[in-house]
Design a protein around this motif. Structure first.
Motif, PDB file in Angstrom:
ATOM      1  N   ARG A 248       0.873  -1.189   0.000  1.00 34.35           N
ATOM      2  CA  ARG A 248       0.000   0.000   0.000  1.00 34.35           C
ATOM      3  C   ARG A 248       0.896   1.221   0.000  1.00 34.35           C
ATOM      4  O   ARG A 248       1.781   1.333   0.839  1.00 34.35           O
ATOM      5  CB  ARG A 248      -0.888   0.026   1.256  1.00 34.35           C
ATOM      6  CG  ARG A 248      -1.855  -1.130   1.286  1.00 34.35           C
ATOM      7  CD  ARG A 248      -2.774  -1.071   2.496  1.00 34.35           C
ATOM      8  NE  ARG A 248      -3.542  -2.309   2.555  1.00 34.35           N
ATOM      9  CZ  ARG A 248      -4.440  -2.597   3.482  1.00 34.35           C
ATOM     10  NH1 ARG A 248      -4.691  -1.715   4.447  1.00 34.35           N
ATOM     11  NH2 ARG A 248      -5.087  -3.741   3.454  1.00 34.35           N
ATOM     12  N   GLU A 250       1.165   3.992   1.269  1.00 36.21           N
ATOM     13  CA  GLU A 250       0.703   4.819   2.384  1.00 36.21           C
ATOM     14  C   GLU A 250       1.268   6.233   2.237  1.00 36.21           C
ATOM     15  O   GLU A 250       2.455   6.401   1.930  1.00 36.21           O
ATOM     16  CB  GLU A 250       1.178   4.225   3.714  1.00 36.21           C
ATOM     17  CG  GLU A 250       0.659   2.823   4.010  1.00 36.21           C
ATOM     18  CD  GLU A 250      -0.753   2.814   4.584  1.00 36.21           C
ATOM     19  OE1 GLU A 250      -1.331   3.895   4.770  1.00 36.21           O
ATOM     20  OE2 GLU A 250      -1.271   1.702   4.831  1.00 36.21           O
ATOM     21  N   ARG A 259       3.046   1.207  10.131  1.00 33.57           N
ATOM     22  CA  ARG A 259       2.436   1.572   8.849  1.00 33.57           C
ATOM     23  C   ARG A 259       3.519   1.563   7.794  1.00 33.57           C
ATOM     24  O   ARG A 259       4.254   2.513   7.615  1.00 33.57           O
ATOM     25  CB  ARG A 259       1.756   2.946   8.954  1.00 33.57           C
ATOM     26  CG  ARG A 259       0.925   3.298   7.733  1.00 33.57           C
ATOM     27  CD  ARG A 259       0.084   4.533   7.946  1.00 33.57           C
ATOM     28  NE  ARG A 259      -0.842   4.379   9.050  1.00 33.57           N
ATOM     29  CZ  ARG A 259      -1.924   3.600   9.043  1.00 33.57           C
ATOM     30  NH1 ARG A 259      -2.236   2.924   7.971  1.00 33.57           N
ATOM     31  NH2 ARG A 259      -2.702   3.503  10.095  1.00 33.57           N
ATOM     32  N   SER A 260       3.671   0.435   7.115  1.00 34.19           N
ATOM     33  CA  SER A 260       4.699   0.279   6.088  1.00 34.19           C
ATOM     34  C   SER A 260       4.040   0.288   4.720  1.00 34.19           C
ATOM     35  O   SER A 260       2.817   0.179   4.609  1.00 34.19           O
ATOM     36  CB  SER A 260       5.426  -1.055   6.261  1.00 34.19           C
ATOM     37  OG  SER A 260       5.899  -1.208   7.570  1.00 34.19           O
ATOM     38  N   GLU A 336      -4.506  -0.891  15.434  1.00 37.48           N
ATOM     39  CA  GLU A 336      -5.101  -2.160  14.965  1.00 37.48           C
ATOM     40  C   GLU A 336      -4.046  -3.220  14.653  1.00 37.48           C
ATOM     41  O   GLU A 336      -3.090  -2.965  13.929  1.00 37.48           O
ATOM     42  CB  GLU A 336      -5.933  -1.873  13.711  1.00 37.48           C
ATOM     43  CG  GLU A 336      -6.563  -3.112  13.122  1.00 37.48           C
ATOM     44  CD  GLU A 336      -7.320  -2.853  11.822  1.00 37.48           C
ATOM     45  OE1 GLU A 336      -7.944  -1.791  11.683  1.00 37.48           O
ATOM     46  OE2 GLU A 336      -7.287  -3.741  10.948  1.00 37.48           O
ATOM     47  N   LEU A 337      -4.262  -4.411  15.205  1.00 37.27           N
ATOM     48  CA  LEU A 337      -3.424  -5.576  14.889  1.00 37.27           C
ATOM     49  C   LEU A 337      -4.118  -6.455  13.873  1.00 37.27           C
ATOM     50  O   LEU A 337      -3.494  -7.070  13.021  1.00 37.27           O
ATOM     51  CB  LEU A 337      -3.250  -6.457  16.133  1.00 37.27           C
ATOM     52  CG  LEU A 337      -2.208  -6.128  17.155  1.00 37.27           C
ATOM     53  CD1 LEU A 337      -2.213  -7.201  18.228  1.00 37.27           C
ATOM     54  CD2 LEU A 337      -0.846  -6.083  16.488  1.00 37.27           C
ATOM     55  N   SER A 402      -8.444 -10.735   9.441  1.00 40.98           N
ATOM     56  CA  SER A 402      -7.343 -10.238   8.621  1.00 40.98           C
ATOM     57  C   SER A 402      -6.271  -9.615   9.527  1.00 40.98           C
ATOM     58  O   SER A 402      -6.498  -8.577  10.146  1.00 40.98           O
ATOM     59  CB  SER A 402      -7.920  -9.201   7.656  1.00 40.98           C
ATOM     60  OG  SER A 402      -6.888  -8.514   7.023  1.00 40.98           O
ATOM     61  N   GLY A 404      -2.011  -8.651  10.414  1.00 39.29           N
ATOM     62  CA  GLY A 404      -0.754  -8.214   9.815  1.00 39.29           C
ATOM     63  C   GLY A 404       0.410  -8.874  10.539  1.00 39.29           C
ATOM     64  O   GLY A 404       0.517  -8.765  11.760  1.00 39.29           O
TER      65      GLY A 404
END
Ligand code: ATP
Length: 537
Positions: A248, A250, A259-260, A336-337, A402, A404
């Motif tokens: 993504r 980002e 956030r990668s 969020e995980l 879902s 990560g």
């Protein structure tokens, strides 16, 4: 725990490096070092084992409405472009961004916090990009803007608390002080920015050859639903799992790996009958939450947040996020995980009929283009399911947990970081950094040391090392003072250290040291494997 301590340990000990670091790095991309790669692999393997290969297909697990089957898939990163048009990612997978005409920087507007403040008869919305201590940063910027000194802070009249730029009417941007600007009113109105990375397939390089790097692994599962049904003997209810890279673009990657732009997901699409879908949703929500606590995330920092009715799409009967209080977030905030979503029949129907309009009510309808035809055509393939016992034909509903892999790895690293006091080689108490990773995910399971490099100790230690190496990732170290060697293993999160000493040569026993309690006890050389097996299981 301060985040910079963890970040520096990760680099120093080889858990995580910035990608392409020798060229200055690339924002939003991270490499896993020798310890990090083992940690992440162990996390992914634990997930796969617990969700797929170790799952009992015959008996209903606690909380599940009935027994179910699980299988896996490994799909390509680049798929037919139509997949993303039909899934909605092409039209809707966007973040709102604003540009700053002064700094030439671009920001995701919901990630720019700020506060209204009035001084000298002027009202201004002051923003910051600071990752912590937002209020202090904003105050410092406000003082500077109004040309006030710190002792005049009382002259600043604050109006309301911290809010994101997304909550401010763009018409008011003229009064906004952008995060890296000196003048007011430098932000442009929010615009859509698609997060999918575009690439070209083949040598022609025309727009028709454009394809996308997948922004999620889920779509590969939906488009293979029929293949899995036809090639295996699974029956609904069943789940398909997949893990792999997603991409993504980002706008503001940050907070270490949280956030990668390139990351790994671990996703399950669980197909069930519509009538039992709510129970399955509840089952998966609780099952996935328990997985994190079983693997060592404490209840205190972990929470399950059920979305409110108004946050849900109307076709969904529930969504919950598993969230962790990452240390880089302000107190009381969670990141969020994993999301667990009841997706109804949205995805399978989209891939049959064409892109559905997610806002069409009460029934989902195919979105039409200006010519009255489906905006994005579906595959036209029949993705319904016929129950061979009841003969009922229906489109299964989907529950999607879902997760990560990188965010889970980061949470486990944050949770593991501890500082305590332990005696050094001279018996003096020193601060010790210890990574209390669950033994199942620890990169190295045990380290074997000869106390000194003579008297036959290395030979005994190497024999033990070779024996253990057949089953686990173990480490041999004979260099330097033994206390230093223990410390290195504590930082790596190695749960057990085995030391061969003078007594070993007399009675064939070694000491085993526990990373967390620092307790040491003696075990016969020939029983070391069994001792470790018992403790690691
Ligand atoms: P966020 O709101 O934080 O951007 P999301 O709700 O868009 O996340 P999903 O699309 O639900 O995330 O993706 C499922 C999981 O994939 C997330 O829970 C997270 O663990 C992981 N994930 C998503 N985006 C990223 C990212 N940019 N970097 C690392 N992991 C990510």
């Amino acid at each position: 725990m301060e985040m910079d301590k963890l970040v520096s340990l990760c680099k120093r000990r080889g858990f995580l490096f910035q990608s392409s670091e020798i060229y200055g790095g690339l924002n939003g991309f991270w490499d896993y070092g020798p310890l990090g790669v083992e940690l992440k692999r162990n996390i992914k393997e634990a997930w796969w084992r617990d969700m797929v290969t170790g799952h009992d297909d015959i008996e209903a697990p606690p909380g599940a409405p009935e027994a179910y089957e699980m299988c896996g898939l490994d799909c390509t990163i680049i798929m037919h472009p139509q997949v993303w048009k039909v899934s909605g990612h092409y039209d809707l997978f966007v973040d709102k961004m604003v540009d700053c005409t002064e700094s030439k920087k671009r920001y995701r507007y919901d990630q720019v916090p700020g506060r209204w403040v009035e001084a000298k008869g002027q009202k201004v919305f002051v923003t910051t990009l600071a990752e912590a201590n937002h209020e202090q940063e904003i105050e410092a910027r406000a003082l500077k803007f109004f040309n006030l000194r710190a002792k005049d802070a009382a002259d600043l009249a604050w109006q309301g608390g911290l809010v994101s730029l997304a909550k401010i009417d763009p018409a008011e941007y003229v009064k906004a002080l952008a995060p890296e600007a000196k003048a007011l009113g430098t932000l442009t109105a929010p615009r859509d920015f698609n997060l999918m990375f575009k690439t070209i397939v083949g040598a022609l390089g025309t727009e028709e050859d454009a394809a996308f790097l997948r922004p999620e692994t889920a779509q590969g599962i939906f488009v293979n639903f029929k293949n899995v049904l036809d090639s295996s003997r699974v029956r609904v209810p069943f789940g398909i799992a997949q893990m792999g890279k997603s991409f993504r673009n980002e706008i503001t990657p940050r907070n270490f790996t949280f956030r990668s732009r390139e990351f790994e997901q671990m996703e399950i699409e669980f197909f069930c009958h519509p009538s039992s879908s709510l129970q399955w949703y509840q089952y998966w929500r609780d099952r996935r939450f328990r997985w994190y606590t079983d693997m060592g995330l404490s209840g205190e920092r972990l929470q399950l947040r059920e979305h409110h009715q108004e946050e849900l799409s109307h076709y969904s009967r529930g969504t919950a996020d598993i969230e962790y209080a990452f240390p880089f977030l302000p107190a009381g905030e969670y990141g969020e995980l994993e999301g667990i979503a009841h997706r109804g029949d949205f995805d399978l129907r989209s891939h049959m009929e064409g892109k559905l309009d997610p806002n069409s009510k009460p029934e989902l309808k195919v979105e039409l283009g200006e010519d009255g035809k489906p905006k994005w055509k579906g595959s036209g393939k029949d993705l319904t399911y016929r129950d061979d016992i009841t003969n009922e034909r229906y489109t299964p509903h989907v529950i999607e947990p879902s997760a990560g892999a990188d965010r889970a790895t980061l949470a486990f690293l944050c949770e593991a970081y501890h500082e305590d006091q332990a005696p050094d080689d001279k018996g003096e108490m020193q601060t010790r950094v210890v990574m209390k990773l669950h033994p199942r995910i620890a990169p190295i399971k045990a380290a074997v040391f000869p106390l000194v490099k003579k008297d036959g100790m290395p030979e005994v230690a190497q024999k033990i090392y070779r024996e253990l190496k057949k089953r686990w990732n173990v480490f041999y170290d004979e260099k330097g003072a033994v206390g230093r060697r223990y410390r290195r293993q504590d930082e790596a999160g190695t749960p057990y250290c085995i030391t061969v000493d003078g007594q070993t040569l007399q009675d064939q026993t070694v000491t085993v040291r526990d990373r967390d309690t620092l307790k040491q006890w003696r075990v016969k050389v020939e029983e070391v494997t069994a001792e470790l097996a018992g403790r690691l299981s």
